[in-house]
Design an enzyme around this catalytic site. Structure first.
Site, PDB file in Angstrom:
ATOM      1  N   PRO A  41       0.817  -1.226   0.000  1.00 39.44           N
ATOM      2  CA  PRO A  41       0.000   0.000   0.000  1.00 39.44           C
ATOM      3  C   PRO A  41       0.842   1.263   0.000  1.00 39.44           C
ATOM      4  CG  PRO A  41       0.085  -0.910   2.204  1.00 39.44           C
ATOM      5  CD  PRO A  41       0.838  -1.869   1.317  1.00 39.44           C
ATOM      6  N   CYS A  42       1.574   1.486  -1.046  1.00 40.69           N
ATOM      7  CA  CYS A  42       2.471   2.630  -1.101  1.00 40.69           C
ATOM      8  C   CYS A  42       1.717   3.961  -1.143  1.00 40.69           C
ATOM      9  CB  CYS A  42       3.404   2.505  -2.300  1.00 40.69           C
ATOM     10  SG  CYS A  42       2.588   2.052  -3.827  1.00 40.69           S
ATOM     11  N   HIS A  43       0.410   3.898  -1.380  1.00 46.84           N
ATOM     12  CA  HIS A  43      -0.361   5.143  -1.407  1.00 46.84           C
ATOM     13  C   HIS A  43      -0.568   5.693   0.005  1.00 46.84           C
ATOM     14  CE1 HIS A  43      -3.329   1.924  -0.808  1.00 46.84           C
ATOM     15  NE2 HIS A  43      -4.023   2.810  -0.137  1.00 46.84           N
TER      16      HIS A  43
END
Length: 106
Positions: A52-54
């Site tokens: 979940p790099c966001h």
DNA sequence: AACCTGACTCGCC
DNA sequence: AGGCGAGCCAGGT
């Protein structure tokens, strides 16, 4: 276990509806100085959709302009979909949505 | 094998 | 108060 691996572990530990700064990830993987490395690790994100790099934003809550999977607008939309609120168009409300603590990765 | 660069952050002018 | 350099790791040239 490389620093990159640790970075991915740390990022995956960010709970839904919360965000973390690059600095926090860096501290979790060994040191605040690694913040840049954290950014590079996500840049070469081996598993988009899994990591979940966001949920990773700048220390001031702003979203990096060099976002790689659809633009900063896309990242903002993903965060809002999880319930994260923004103080303005580009800044996350860090006061309420930043993770309080991130465990050390070993 | 060495050098450059890259989703950052902090400290010193 | 705003701008710039330093420090970290890994991968490509």
């Amino acid at each position: 276990m490389t620093v990159f691996e640790k970075v991915y572990e740390a990022v995956k530990l960010i709970p839904e509806g919360s965000v973390a700064t690059y600095g926090q990830i860096a501290e979790a993987v060994g040191g605040r100085r690694l913040s840049r490395v954290v950014g590079y690790a996500l840049h070469v994100n081996p598993q988009p959709g899994v990591i979940p790099c966001h949920r990773v934003v700048m220390r001031d809550g702003s979203i990096s302009t060099a976002f790689a999977f659809g633009g900063a607008n896309r990242q903002k939309a993903l965060l809002e979909a999880e319930g994260v609120l923004f103080t303005d168009e580009t800044h996350v409300d860090m006061e309420h949505f930043r993770v309080p603590f991130l465990p050390l990765i070993g």
